[in-house]
Every structure is written in structure tokens, then in C-alpha cells.
Design an enzyme around this catalytic site. Structure first.
Site, PDB file in Angstrom:
ATOM      1  N   GLY A  27       0.936  -1.209  -0.013  1.00  0.00           N
ATOM      2  CA  GLY A  27      -0.080  -0.017   0.019  1.00  0.00           C
ATOM      3  C   GLY A  27       0.870   1.076   0.008  1.00  0.00           C
ATOM      4  O   GLY A  27       0.631   2.362   0.542  1.00  0.00           O
ATOM      5  N   GLY A  30      -0.578   4.775  -1.051  1.00  0.00           N
ATOM      6  CA  GLY A  30      -1.684   5.381  -0.163  1.00  0.00           C
ATOM      7  C   GLY A  30      -1.128   6.477   0.743  1.00  0.00           C
ATOM      8  O   GLY A  30       0.117   6.887   0.766  1.00  0.00           O
ATOM      9  N   GLN A  31      -2.035   6.988   1.607  1.00  0.00           N
ATOM     10  CA  GLN A  31      -1.962   8.059   2.303  1.00  0.00           C
ATOM     11  C   GLN A  31      -0.686   8.102   3.343  1.00  0.00           C
ATOM     12  O   GLN A  31      -0.031   8.938   3.511  1.00  0.00           O
ATOM     13  CB  GLN A  31      -3.128   8.579   3.389  1.00  0.00           C
ATOM     14  CG  GLN A  31      -3.018   9.751   3.969  1.00  0.00           C
ATOM     15  CD  GLN A  31      -3.943  10.137   5.337  1.00  0.00           C
ATOM     16  OE1 GLN A  31      -4.749   9.161   5.728  1.00  0.00           O
ATOM     17  NE2 GLN A  31      -3.966  11.183   5.682  1.00  0.00           N
ATOM     18  N   ILE A  54      -0.881  -1.757  -6.053  1.00  0.00           N
ATOM     19  CA  ILE A  54      -1.480  -2.645  -6.953  1.00  0.00           C
ATOM     20  C   ILE A  54      -1.823  -2.004  -8.163  1.00  0.00           C
ATOM     21  O   ILE A  54      -1.742  -0.693  -8.267  1.00  0.00           O
ATOM     22  CB  ILE A  54      -2.972  -2.926  -6.226  1.00  0.00           C
ATOM     23  CG1 ILE A  54      -3.419  -1.647  -5.839  1.00  0.00           C
ATOM     24  CG2 ILE A  54      -2.842  -3.954  -5.397  1.00  0.00           C
ATOM     25  CD1 ILE A  54      -5.242  -1.742  -5.291  1.00  0.00           C
ATOM     26  N   ASN A  73      -0.242  -7.524  -4.124  1.00  0.00           N
ATOM     27  CA  ASN A  73      -1.641  -7.644  -3.910  1.00  0.00           C
ATOM     28  C   ASN A  73      -1.827  -8.740  -2.572  1.00  0.00           C
ATOM     29  O   ASN A  73      -1.304  -9.837  -2.725  1.00  0.00           O
ATOM     30  CB  ASN A  73      -2.392  -8.419  -4.987  1.00  0.00           C
ATOM     31  CG  ASN A  73      -3.651  -8.307  -4.932  1.00  0.00           C
ATOM     32  OD1 ASN A  73      -4.399  -8.294  -3.846  1.00  0.00           O
ATOM     33  ND2 ASN A  73      -4.615  -8.331  -5.944  1.00  0.00           N
ATOM     34  N   TYR A 162     -15.187  -1.939   8.785  1.00  0.00           N
ATOM     35  CA  TYR A 162     -13.869  -1.444   9.354  1.00  0.00           C
ATOM     36  C   TYR A 162     -13.400  -1.904  10.586  1.00  0.00           C
ATOM     37  O   TYR A 162     -12.389  -2.516  10.798  1.00  0.00           O
ATOM     38  CB  TYR A 162     -13.820  -0.085   9.017  1.00  0.00           C
ATOM     39  CG  TYR A 162     -12.439   0.691   9.027  1.00  0.00           C
ATOM     40  CD1 TYR A 162     -11.425   0.469   8.167  1.00  0.00           C
ATOM     41  CD2 TYR A 162     -12.234   1.546  10.330  1.00  0.00           C
ATOM     42  CE1 TYR A 162     -10.432   1.119   8.321  1.00  0.00           C
ATOM     43  CE2 TYR A 162     -10.963   2.048  10.382  1.00  0.00           C
ATOM     44  CZ  TYR A 162      -9.946   1.898   9.515  1.00  0.00           C
ATOM     45  OH  TYR A 162      -8.692   2.514   9.600  1.00  0.00           O
ATOM     46  N   LYS A 166     -10.688  -4.441  12.143  1.00  0.00           N
ATOM     47  CA  LYS A 166      -9.461  -3.820  12.770  1.00  0.00           C
ATOM     48  C   LYS A 166      -9.325  -4.991  14.142  1.00  0.00           C
ATOM     49  O   LYS A 166      -8.256  -5.178  14.562  1.00  0.00           O
ATOM     50  CB  LYS A 166      -9.526  -2.450  13.105  1.00  0.00           C
ATOM     51  CG  LYS A 166      -9.371  -1.577  11.909  1.00  0.00           C
ATOM     52  CD  LYS A 166      -7.924  -1.740  11.323  1.00  0.00           C
ATOM     53  CE  LYS A 166      -7.551  -1.365   9.961  1.00  0.00           C
ATOM     54  NZ  LYS A 166      -6.509  -1.366   9.460  1.00  0.00           N
TER      55      LYS A 166
HETATM   56  N1  SER Z   1      -9.026   7.318   9.480  1.00  0.00           N
HETATM   57  C1  SER Z   1      -9.870   6.424   9.345  1.00  0.00           C
HETATM   58  C2  SER Z   1     -11.297   6.398   8.850  1.00  0.00           C
HETATM   59  O1  SER Z   1     -11.622   7.568   9.272  1.00  0.00           O
HETATM   60  C3  SER Z   1      -9.861   5.684  10.936  1.00  0.00           C
HETATM   61  O2  SER Z   1      -8.705   5.032  11.123  1.00  0.00           O
HETATM   62  O3  SER Z   1     -11.690   5.712   8.436  1.00  0.00           O
END
Ligand code: SER
Length: 339
Positions: A27, A30-31, A54, A73, A162, A166
Site C-alpha cells: 500500500g 496510499g496516504q 496494486i 496484492n 472497518y 480492525k
Molecule cells: N481514518 C480512518 C477512517 O476515518 C480511521 O482510522 O476511516
């Protein structure tokens, strides 16, 4: 085999490079990944930091030119194992994830990436003796978690996909440590504010977008209601946390997956006022998003990060004001605006 925890703090710099030599960042575009990969490449001079990506999210510019890159991936275990072999990877940063709001619209994809991807990585790590960092989040908490000074060890019954992934990530990562000795470690990230790569599909994204709007002179439509407090952190501190936890002395670690880390907590009115101190004309109005608001309402106001402070000397550098100054300066330069 790399031995952690035998050096004193005086040799800290040397210690960093002697532990993490060949790192795979999954990744990497990504950010977090885009900045973590570059930071690790600056710190690790005697190894490789492989930018895993990816197709469709290829590394560009400095990220592409400053080191090796490979398609990685998380759902393709064979591909990951080949990269680990080729570069003799000792540490994997697993940053592949769908953020909270987008995961609510694609729950099965979120499960596939976050859980099937994770077990692929953990199995490879078990076989090939890699350390693994897979971040957790404030999203691992839920509505019946204590909101204020949320303890390290507390109720985690999230209501989002999510959050479910986690919590399962934390449990599975700890399981691989206790059962197989895989060196898994992680932090629970707050909302991350940065100026290199935009986040996407998160509940805390507003706290990034607000700076872009302010610097561009736009009226910001805030999707989160006034009075909604969430933990937030500036990216330099998040990178420090991600690197320091992997370099921490393991004999001091009572916890592993994953540590609360905190640096600031605010609601939209407070961040608006922090920006208006430097951009007095900045305007914000509310266009609240029910999906993001419900998620935000189920997350803590402010975590207690004393375990991270005690077990590996976590300490953030930025508060809301110093972050605001840095964000505005950086974005003004980017968009050619006078500060
Ligand atoms: N920054 C993430 C979100 O807002 C939380 O870990 O989904």
C-alpha cells in the site's frame, strides 16, 4: 534472525538500521504508505525498502525513482512470498485497507483485503521470519467503549465492517505472536492529517480536506457535526509511531496489537478556529453525512496512550496549532498562494 532490545538509546540510530534492513511496504502509494516508504528509505541506507502497490495505483516520481517497486496484492500470497524471497524482506508494513466509510459500502471487499490479505501476510511472515506491522485504528472501538481517556484494554465492539476487521486484525496479529512467535506489533491510529497523498473514504478525512479548502479560498462543507470530537494526528507523528514501535525493545512490550497513540482531539469548530487564526476569511458550513456521522459518534473522543508512552517512549511532536501552521505553509507553497 535480528535481535531486538539489546542496544541502549545512545546507539538508537545505528539500532534502527541494524534491525529493519529490507522492508516491504504494502500500500505504498496510499496516504500513509507514500510518506512511510520515503521516510524509511532515508533512514535505511544498507537495505531495500520495496514499494508494494496494486495495478491502477502505481508509484510515481520520487517514490518510483528512489527504490525498488513491486506489485504486491495482499490477496495474492504467491506474489507476496516471491517479493519476500527476492528482497530478503525482514519487515512488512501492511497498509492495505478500505477506510471506514467506503468499507460500509463494500463490506465484502473490506473483509477480503483486511482479513484474507492479513492471514496471507502472517503465514508468509511465520514461514520466512518477518516482523509485521498492520495498523489498527480508533475504528476498532464502538459505542459502548468508554469515550473519554479510552483505556488501552477496554471494550471493543465496533458496529462497522472497518472496525470488525480492525479488532480481528489485532486478535489475529497477537495470535500469531503468541502461537508462532511472529514479531507482530502495531498502533491504533487516530485520524491522520497529511499533505502528500489524500486519504479516501474515511470518517476523519474532513480534517484533511478542510485545510485544502482553506488554502484554496473555498467555503468548506463539513460532513461531521459540531461537537463531534475524535482523536487526530499529524503524519510526521504517525510515521514516527509506525517506525518506533517496530524498533522498540521487545523486552519492554507488555502489549503488542495494538497500542493507543494520541496527540490531539478536536471537533470541527475547534479546527475551524485554528485555521481562522491564520486565514481569518476562511468559511465553513455544515452538510452532514449520516454515514460518517454515525461512525464518528461510535468512536472515542480521546484515547489514553499511557501504555505506548511507558512501554516504548511514545511522544508526539505536533499539537493542533503547530500542525495547522505546517499544513498551511506547505499547501500555500503547493498551490502558489501567498501565506
Ligand atoms: N481514518 C480512518 C477512517 O476515518 C480511521 O482510522 O476511516
Amino acid at each position: 534472525m535480528y535481535i531486538r532490545g539489546t542496544k541502549s538509546r545512545l546507539t538508537y540510530k545505528k539500532y534502527i538500521s541494524s534491525i529493519m534492513k529490507n522492508v516491504l511496504v504494502i500500500g505504498s502509494t496510499g496516504q500513509i504508505g507514500s510518506e512511510l516508504t520515503m521516510t524509511l528509505r532515508k533512514q535505511i541506507t544498507n537495505g531495500n525498502v520495496v514499494a508494494g502497490y496494486i495495478p491502477g495505483a502505481e508509484p510515481k516520481g520520487e517514490l518510483l525513482e528512489s527504490g525498488p517497486a513491486a506489485i504486491a496484492n495482499v490477496c495474492d500470497a504467491k506474489q507476496l512470498a516471491e517479493i519476500v524471497d527476492k528482497y530478503e524482506i525482514d519487515t512488512i508494513y501492511n497498509l492495505a485497507a478500505l477506510l471506514s466509510a467506503v468499507a460500509e459500502s463494500k463490506p465484502l471487499l473490506a473483509w477480503d483485503i483486511q482479513m484474507n490479505g492479513l492471514i496471507n501476510i502472517l503465514e508468509i511472515a511465520r514461514e520466512k521470519k518477518c516482523a509485521v506491522f498492520t495498523p489498527s485504528s480508533i475504528g476498532s472501538f464502538g459505542p459502548n467503549t468508554p469515550r473519554d481517556n479510552t483505556p488501552q484494554d477496554t471494550i471493543q465492539r465496533p458496529k462497522t465492517m472497518y472496525g470488525v476487521t480492525k479488532v480481528a486484525t489485532e486478535l489475529l496479529s497477537d495470535y500469531y505472536f503468541t502461537k508462532y512467535g511472529v514479531d507482530t506489533r502495531a498502533v491504533r491510529f487516530p485520524g491522520l492529517i497529511s499533505n502528500v497523498t489524500l486519504p479516501g473514504g474515511g470518517t476523519t478525512d474532513y480534517a484533511v480536506e478542510i485545510y485544502y479548502a482553506a488554502v484554496k479560498g473555498e467555503d468548506f462543507a463539513c460532513p461531521i457535526q459540531a461537537g463531534t470530537f475524535m482523536d487526530m494526528m499529524y503524519m510526521p507523528d504517525a510515521l514516527k509511531a509506525a517506525i518506533d514501535i517496530m524498533n522498540a525493545d521487545p523486552s519492554r512490550l507488555i502489549h503488542r496489537n495494538a497500542f493507543n497513540v494520541a496527540s490531539m482531539s478536536f471537533d470541527p469548530e475547534i479546527i475551524k478556529a485554528a485555521i481562522q487564526k491564520y486565514i481569518p476569511d476562511f468559511k465553513m458550513h455544515y452538510e452532514f453525512d449520516p454515514v460518517r456521522q454515525a461512525i464518528a459518534d461510535s468512536w472515542p473522543n480521546k484515547m489514553d496512550d499511557s501504555c505506548a508512552r511507558n512501554e516504548w517512549d511514545w511522544k508526539p511532536s505536533y499539537d493542533l496549532d503547530s500542525m495547522t501552521v505546517d499544513m498551511i505553509e506547505t499547501l500555500c507553497k503547493r498551490f502558489g498562494k501567498a501565506e
